[in-house]
Write a protein that holds these residues in place. Structure first.
Motif, short mmCIF file in Angstrom:
data_model
loop_
_atom_site.label_atom_id
_atom_site.label_comp_id
_atom_site.label_asym_id
_atom_site.label_seq_id
_atom_site.Cartn_x
_atom_site.Cartn_y
_atom_site.Cartn_z
N LYS A 39 0.82 -1.20 0.00
CA LYS A 39 0.00 0.00 0.00
C LYS A 39 0.87 1.27 0.00
O LYS A 39 0.36 2.38 -0.11
CB LYS A 39 -0.91 0.03 1.23
N THR A 40 2.18 1.10 0.12
CA THR A 40 3.08 2.25 0.18
C THR A 40 3.09 3.00 -1.16
O THR A 40 3.29 2.38 -2.20
CB THR A 40 4.52 1.78 0.50
N PRO A 41 2.87 4.30 -1.17
CA PRO A 41 2.89 5.07 -2.43
C PRO A 41 4.27 5.01 -3.10
O PRO A 41 5.30 4.88 -2.42
CB PRO A 41 2.56 6.50 -1.99
N ILE A 42 4.27 5.13 -4.42
CA ILE A 42 5.54 5.12 -5.16
C ILE A 42 6.47 6.24 -4.67
O ILE A 42 7.68 6.05 -4.57
CB ILE A 42 5.28 5.27 -6.68
N LYS A 43 5.89 7.39 -4.36
CA LYS A 43 6.71 8.53 -3.91
C LYS A 43 7.51 8.15 -2.67
O LYS A 43 8.69 8.51 -2.53
CB LYS A 43 5.81 9.73 -3.63
N ASP A 44 6.90 7.42 -1.74
CA ASP A 44 7.60 7.02 -0.52
C ASP A 44 8.68 5.99 -0.82
O ASP A 44 9.78 6.02 -0.23
CB ASP A 44 6.60 6.45 0.50
N LEU A 45 8.39 5.05 -1.73
CA LEU A 45 9.40 4.06 -2.10
C LEU A 45 10.58 4.73 -2.81
O LEU A 45 11.74 4.36 -2.60
CB LEU A 45 8.79 2.99 -3.01
N GLU A 46 10.28 5.71 -3.64
CA GLU A 46 11.34 6.45 -4.33
C GLU A 46 12.28 7.11 -3.32
O GLU A 46 13.51 7.12 -3.48
CB GLU A 46 10.73 7.50 -5.24
N GLU A 47 11.72 7.64 -2.25
CA GLU A 47 12.52 8.28 -1.21
C GLU A 47 13.39 7.26 -0.49
O GLU A 47 14.58 7.50 -0.23
CB GLU A 47 11.58 8.98 -0.21
N LYS A 48 12.82 6.09 -0.19
CA LYS A 48 13.58 5.04 0.49
C LYS A 48 14.73 4.51 -0.37
O LYS A 48 15.76 4.10 0.15
CB LYS A 48 12.65 3.87 0.86
N LEU A 49 14.54 4.53 -1.70
CA LEU A 49 15.53 3.95 -2.62
C LEU A 49 16.46 5.00 -3.21
O LEU A 49 17.14 4.73 -4.21
CB LEU A 49 14.79 3.22 -3.75
N LYS A 50 16.55 6.15 -2.59
CA LYS A 50 17.34 7.26 -3.13
C LYS A 50 18.79 6.90 -3.37
O LYS A 50 19.41 7.40 -4.30
CB LYS A 50 17.26 8.46 -2.19
N GLY A 51 19.38 6.08 -2.54
CA GLY A 51 20.80 5.76 -2.68
C GLY A 51 21.09 4.73 -3.74
O GLY A 51 22.25 4.34 -3.93
N TYR A 52 20.08 4.28 -4.45
CA TYR A 52 20.23 3.25 -5.48
C TYR A 52 19.82 3.83 -6.84
O TYR A 52 19.13 4.85 -6.91
CB TYR A 52 19.38 2.03 -5.11
N PRO A 53 20.21 3.18 -7.94
CA PRO A 53 19.98 3.76 -9.27
C PRO A 53 18.55 3.61 -9.79
O PRO A 53 18.31 3.01 -10.84
CB PRO A 53 20.97 2.98 -10.14
N PHE A 54 17.58 4.15 -9.06
CA PHE A 54 16.19 4.12 -9.50
C PHE A 54 15.81 5.47 -10.12
O PHE A 54 16.29 6.52 -9.70
CB PHE A 54 15.26 3.78 -8.34
N PHE A 55 14.95 5.41 -11.13
CA PHE A 55 14.59 6.61 -11.90
C PHE A 55 13.10 6.60 -12.18
O PHE A 55 12.54 5.58 -12.59
CB PHE A 55 15.38 6.62 -13.22
N ARG A 56 12.45 7.73 -11.95
CA ARG A 56 11.01 7.86 -12.19
C ARG A 56 10.79 8.15 -13.68
O ARG A 56 11.06 9.26 -14.14
CB ARG A 56 10.45 8.98 -11.33
#
Length: 246
Positions: free
Chosen positions: A179-196
Motif C-alpha cells: 500500500k506504500t505510495p511510489i513517492k515514498d518508495l522512491e525516497e527510500k531507494l534514493k541511494g540506489y539507481p532508480f529513476f522515475r
C-alpha cells in the motif's frame, strides 16, 4: 525545488509580453529577470542571465522563435523552452527543438498553471540528476507479504509501478504488492539507481536493456527478465538518456 524560476520573455508584441508577464506574476516562484522584443535580443539576454526557462513567440522578424531555440542548443546551459504563439500549426517543429510546452494565444490562467507545473517538475528532476547519489541508510526494503514481512535487496528490484490502489514491486522471480505510495518508495531507494520514468513507474536503471521510441516523443523501456515494456513520458526522456549513457 525551493529556489525561484528565473524567466525571460521574448516576444515582438508589447501587449503579448504584458499579458504573459501579468499571468506569470500570479505564481510566486516565477522571477522574470528580463524581456526582449526580438530573437536577437533574446539570445543576448539568455547568455547574460542564464535563465531556467524562456517563453518565446515563434513569428518574429529576422530571428524567429524556432531559430532562437535552435541557436540555444549550442549553449552549455540550455534553458527550458516554452513557445507562446498565436499559431498552433508550428507545434511539431517546436518539439523537434526540445520544447517543453507549446502555448497558444490568448493564454488561459489554467493553461499557464499547468505549464508552470511542468517546468517545476522538470527542474526538480534535473536537480536530482545533478546531485551525486548518497549512500542509503536502508539496506533492504521491507514489504508485507501474506502476513509476513519480506526483505528485498534493492538491486533485485527491476521496477515499481502503481496498479489501482496498490503499488507493485517486481523482481525477476515474482511481484509483491504494498500500500506504500511510489513517492515514498522512491525516497527510500534514493541511494540506489532508480529513476522515475512516469508518474506510475519507478525503474532500476541497472536493469535497463533497451530504450524504444513509441509516439509523440514518448519511449518505452525494456528491462532484464521482464516481458512488460515500461512507459517513459517525453518530459523524462532527456534526463533518462543522460543517466544511462556515457
Amino acid at each position: 525545488m525551493n529556489h525561484s524560476i528565473r524567466t525571460v520573455i521574448i516576444d515582438d508584441e508589447p501587449f503579448s509580453r504584458d499579458e504573459l508577464t501579468f499571468l506569470l506574476q500570479q505564481h510566486n516562484e516565477i522571477d522574470i529577470v528580463a524581456e526582449a522584443d526580438s530573437g536577437e535580443k533574446g539570445l543576448e539576454l539568455v547568455i547574460k542571465h542564464e535563465p531556467d526557462v524562456i517563453f518565446v513567440d515563434i513569428e518574429m522578424p529576422q530571428m524567429s522563435g524556432l531559430d532562437l531555440a535552435t541557436a540555444l542548443q549550442s549553449l552549455k546551459k540550455v534553458p527550458l523552452i516554452i513557445f507562446a504563439t498565436a499559431y498552433p500549426n508550428y507545434a511539431a517543429k517546436a518539439f523537434r527543438v526540445q520544447a517543453l510546452d507549446y502555448l497558444v494565444k490568448p493564454f488561459a490562467e489554467e493553461q499557464i498553471g499547468e505549464t508552470i507545473a511542468r517546468i517545476r517538475e522538470r527542474l526538480s528532476l534535473n536537480e536530482k540528476v545533478e546531485t551525486p547519489i548518497q549512500p542509503s541508510k536502508v539496506a533492504r526494503l521491507a514489504v508485507e507479504d501474506e502476513g509476513r514481512i519480506v526483505y528485498l535487496l534493492p538491486n533485485d528490484i527491476t521496477f515499481v509501478f502503481r496498479e489501482a490502489r496498490d503499488t507493485r514491486i517486481s523482481t525477476n522471480h515474482r511481484t509483491f504488492s504494498t500500500k506504500t505510495p511510489i513517492k515514498d518508495l522512491e525516497e527510500k531507494l534514493k541511494g540506489y539507481p532508480f529513476f522515475r520514468t512516469h508518474k506510475s513507474y519507478l525503474v532500476n536503471l541497472d536493469k535497463v536493456e533497451q530504450l524504444i521510441p513509441w509516439f509523440n516523443g514518448a519511449y518505452q523501456l525494456k528491462v532484464t527478465g521482464q516481458k512488460q515494456e515500461i512507459p517513459v513520458s517525453r518530459n523524462y526522456v532527456k534526463a533518462l538518456r543522460e543517466r544511462l549513457e556515457l
